[in-house]
Every structure is written in structure tokens, then in C-alpha cells.
Scaffold this active site. Sequence first.
Site, PDB file in Angstrom:
ATOM      1  N   LYS A   1      -0.894  15.803 -36.898  1.00  0.00           N
ATOM      2  CA  LYS A   1      -0.723  15.670 -35.449  1.00  0.00           C
ATOM      3  C   LYS A   1      -0.608  14.193 -35.098  1.00  0.00           C
ATOM      4  CE  LYS A   1      -3.538  15.207 -31.936  1.00  0.00           C
ATOM      5  NZ  LYS A   1      -2.730  14.442 -30.955  1.00  0.00           N
TER       6      LYS A   1
ATOM      7  N   GLY B   1      -8.877   6.791 -35.270  1.00  0.00           N
ATOM      8  CA  GLY B   1      -8.996   6.757 -33.825  1.00  0.00           C
ATOM      9  C   GLY B   1     -10.370   6.293 -33.407  1.00  0.00           C
ATOM     10  N   SER B   2     -10.798   6.715 -32.243  1.00  0.00           N
ATOM     11  CA  SER B   2     -12.059   6.232 -31.678  1.00  0.00           C
ATOM     12  C   SER B   2     -13.258   6.868 -32.372  1.00  0.00           C
ATOM     13  CB  SER B   2     -12.116   6.546 -30.179  1.00  0.00           C
ATOM     14  OG  SER B   2     -12.285   7.939 -29.962  1.00  0.00           O
ATOM     15  N   THR B   3     -14.385   6.173 -32.316  1.00  0.00           N
ATOM     16  CA  THR B   3     -15.621   6.691 -32.884  1.00  0.00           C
ATOM     17  C   THR B   3     -16.073   7.938 -32.148  1.00  0.00           C
ATOM     18  OG1 THR B   3     -16.284   4.480 -33.617  1.00  0.00           O
ATOM     19  CG2 THR B   3     -18.033   6.114 -33.392  1.00  0.00           C
ATOM     20  N   LEU B   4     -15.853   7.989 -30.832  1.00  0.00           N
ATOM     21  CA  LEU B   4     -16.227   9.159 -30.043  1.00  0.00           C
ATOM     22  C   LEU B   4     -15.522  10.412 -30.542  1.00  0.00           C
ATOM     23  CD1 LEU B   4     -17.616  10.424 -27.551  1.00  0.00           C
ATOM     24  CD2 LEU B   4     -15.588   9.783 -26.222  1.00  0.00           C
ATOM     25  N   VAL B   5     -14.208  10.327 -30.735  1.00  0.00           N
ATOM     26  CA  VAL B   5     -13.461  11.488 -31.225  1.00  0.00           C
ATOM     27  C   VAL B   5     -13.802  11.764 -32.684  1.00  0.00           C
ATOM     28  CG1 VAL B   5     -11.155  12.426 -31.643  1.00  0.00           C
ATOM     29  CG2 VAL B   5     -11.615  11.111 -29.567  1.00  0.00           C
TER      30      VAL B   5
ATOM     31  N   GLU C   1     -11.345   6.729 -40.063  1.00  0.00           N
ATOM     32  CA  GLU C   1     -11.155   5.286 -39.853  1.00  0.00           C
ATOM     33  C   GLU C   1     -11.256   5.080 -38.351  1.00  0.00           C
ATOM     34  OE1 GLU C   1      -9.850   2.067 -38.636  1.00  0.00           O
ATOM     35  OE2 GLU C   1      -7.840   2.600 -39.352  1.00  0.00           O
TER      36      GLU C   1
ATOM     37  N   CYS D   1      -7.833  -1.688 -34.294  1.00  0.00           N
ATOM     38  CA  CYS D   1      -9.247  -1.402 -34.538  1.00  0.00           C
ATOM     39  C   CYS D   1      -9.960  -2.589 -35.172  1.00  0.00           C
ATOM     40  CB  CYS D   1      -9.383  -0.167 -35.414  1.00  0.00           C
ATOM     41  SG  CYS D   1      -8.393  -0.225 -36.922  1.00  0.00           S
TER      42      CYS D   1
ATOM     43  N   GLU E   1     -15.804  -1.462 -27.834  1.00  0.00           N
ATOM     44  CA  GLU E   1     -14.415  -1.700 -28.198  1.00  0.00           C
ATOM     45  C   GLU E   1     -13.529  -1.542 -26.969  1.00  0.00           C
ATOM     46  OE1 GLU E   1     -11.570  -0.513 -31.886  1.00  0.00           O
ATOM     47  OE2 GLU E   1     -12.448   1.170 -30.789  1.00  0.00           O
TER      48      GLU E   1
END
Length: 500
Positions: free
Chosen positions: A193, A246-250, A269, A303, A400
Site C-alpha cells: 500500500k 511512517g510515524s511512531t503512532l501508526v 522504520e 525521518c 517530530e
Amino acid sequence: MASVFTHEFNTPAYKGKTSFNTGLYIDGKFVEGSDKTTIDVVNPATGKVVTKVAEATVKDVDIAVAAAHKAFETTWGLNMGGAGRSKLLAKLAQLMEEHQQELAALEALDNGKTFTWAMDLDTTFAIDTIRYYAGWADKIHGQVQETDEKKLSYTRHEPIGVVGQIIPWNFPLLMMSWKLGPALATGNCIVMKPSEFTPLTAIRMCELIHEAGFPPGTFNLLTGYGQTVGAAISGHMKIDKVAFTGSTLVGRKIMEAAAKSNLKDITLELGGKSPNIIFDDADLDQAVNWAAHGIYWNHGQACCAGSRIFVQSGIYDEFLSKFTEKTRSLKVGDPFDVDSYQGPQVSKVQYDRIMDYIQSGKDQGATVHLGGDRNGTEGFYINPTIFTDTTPDMKIVQEEIFGPVGVVIKFEDEEDVIRQANDTVFGLAAAVFSQNINRALNTAHRLKAGTAWVNCVNQLHSNVPFGGFKQSGIGRELGEYALHNYTAIKSVQVNLGHVM
């Protein structure tokens, strides 16, 4: 029938035409999504829609996974030897090279990065990465372990199976190559995706993958939203591994979904808040140039961006003066202007997020030394921004931002800067500038980061591993290390005559 996107580029940097299908790519064919809905693709330089692409659904994920499993069991996986995989990957790299300018133009169109950077770095690095893993495909092997003379013990590094890959919008083609290369080299099948903001190069790549001769179902591409397609991939019971950038949250959500489903393997990552440390014995002019590259490269949407710039007190004022001058010299403009260094942020969502962080810095008492405002009236442009007079608890120091916003922080000595630099939940990258190599290496070794650059920053290579400590991720991209993410180790023991 999925629609076809045709676009004529007539710009100072590039003149040419592109035309390709905008459907989902499943089992070697372009198809509409099951619900026949579409996603708007916006040019961030203007804020206007340039095309629509098919929107995938959970049902399409199931269809793609089934196609991938069929390919894995029949034409790929252990059914295609390493030499065959190598040949196809090498052919793909060749086709990418032949279409490099077109791919770079598509990156600039829906991402907003400059065509110059897309040519010089993104597409060149992506081609190198695919070619690098083409070289590895026939060199995946295990070991023989000595036990006794009546037994043969050895290991096999087998492909995991069907892997889900979710790539970000900041380096669309490059991140695609980082994921695709090692996965296909080791014999896995892919359901990928791309970001809904930047799907164009990934879709165009499907045609090149098809032309290279990869068997149907080996690679499948689903353009869709994270909360539907991304979630379905992460929690799918028949996907054996998921890799995400992507983001740490996701990343947390993906890790949770992987654990709650079939306990699938993961590679993450994630985010960063990288320190860039400049000692008083550094080559100041070089440190200034590298610091500007560290934070403003790719509009700060990296990043590993060196967003926390630590400068030793003895040179702080001189550095700030030179860094300000350097920042002012960077042209913010149309991605297809040959002298533009920084284009627009990728989307209105990201633009608003960055401006909220800038406002947060102001509200918490930091000084906007330079920038901090919109550039122009059209598109999602933000002027390169420098904050000073910050404190460690400020959001702009701890979180970030993912934009062209740097904080310049004074430090006194090595112990002081190591303490400040490591005061973060992230640990992706770091940089140290000093002409004293012992000091530079001692500092680099004490920083809690997966990559440490000395007298440079943002230097990445296809054969050098990249990944984070702490909340910046799990596993490594690039190099031989990335191959380990995509193989399962099987031990085989053979009785050569031992009688019970």
C-alpha cells in the site's frame, strides 16, 4: 475499467509525457476497486487535483492476498531460483533507468520535491537499491553445523511467504525500492500500500514490474487509506509479515494489529528527532552547509532530519549568523524550477500540522529567529524556519515536526550535549561535527541512535543498514541486514547411519 492518467510536462526542468493506468494492480492486471470509488491526487504546488486513482477496500486486500499466495505456491517462492529472481530484478532496474526522468517528474508532481532532487537522489538511489538486491538474490544461503560424523545438520533461509508493505509519502519511490528489493530477492510475494497522497510512481512502477516479467501475483499494489487498507494488511491472517515506514503512532497500531491477528513478523522504520552536534573545533562553514542540508533536505520531511542542532557555546553566535545566511539563500519555489531547493509540503494536512508546531513554539516562549510563515499564496509552501531560546520540554524540541523547522540549541561540553541529545524517545540518527576524530567517534558511540554520521549528515547507501533505536523502529532497511527481515530459518538434521 480503471481510468488512464495522461500528463504533459512542459517545465524548465523537464519536458515529456506520461500515460498509465490508475487502477489497483492485482495478479498482474490493473482493475478497479471493489466499490469502484476513487481517491483524489493533489499537486501540492497548486493545491489542485491532478488525477484520481482507484480506491482499494478490505475485499481487495483479500483478493490481492489470494493472488500472492497462489504465486508463492506456483511461480515464485521456492519455485523460482535465485538466478531467476536476480535476472528479473536487474531487468526492473534497467527499466527504471530508462524511465528515470519520467519517474522523477511524477515524484515532483504529487510529492512536491524538486525535480532536481528527485533525479539526483530519489530515482538514482531507488535504481541502485533494486540493482543491489538483484545481486543478492542468488546468494541467499544457510550454514552447515558440525554435530557428529553420523549426522548432517544445516540451515535453510527460506522466504517467509506473503508480506504486506506500507510505504510513506515522503520518499515514495525510494521507500518502495527499499521494501520491494529485499522482499523479492529472497523469494517473497508482496501486497503493498503506497500513501494515498503520493501513489503515482508506485502505480507507474507496476507497469515496469509487469514489463520486466515478474509472474502475476508476485507483486500487488493497493492504493487506499490507512484506516481501511493499511489496517486490513496489518491484521490479515494470511499475511505472514508486515513492513512499515511512517510515524511512531501508526507503527504502534500496526504492531498491535500484527500481534492480535496471527502474530506476524514486523519491520518498523519510524520517526526521529535527530541531534546534529557541532563542536567548537568543527570546520564551521562545512558544518553550516551540512546542517542546512540536514534539516531542510526534502522540505524537512525526512525521518532522519537533523532537527535539533546543538552548537557549542564558543561558536554559537558565529554559527547562528552563518546558518541564518545559508538558510536565507535556499530558494523555496516550484518543484520544476531548476534553481528551487525546497518545494511545497506534501499536503494541506501536513502544512497545517507544521504550522501548528510553529505556533506551539511561539506560544511556549521560543524565539522565531527566521521564517515561521507561509511562502506565497498558492500551494503548501512554508519558509525555512529557525527557532532559538528553546527549553527541553517544548514540543518543537521533543516531537517530530516533519517540516523545515530546526531548533538551534547551545551546549557547553561533551557530557552536556550527550545528555541533551539522548533526551528523546527517538533514536533513528545523529550527526557529529569535529575535526578531532577521537572526540567525534567517542560522541558518536555514546549517542543512542541507529545511524551516526561524522562530519556529514543524511548520507545513505544501498549496502549500509539503516534503522532506529528506541521508538524509532524495529529491524533494519538496506544492506545485507535487510535480507534477514524476509527469510525464515529452518534447521534440517539428517541421520547418516545412527541406529537407535
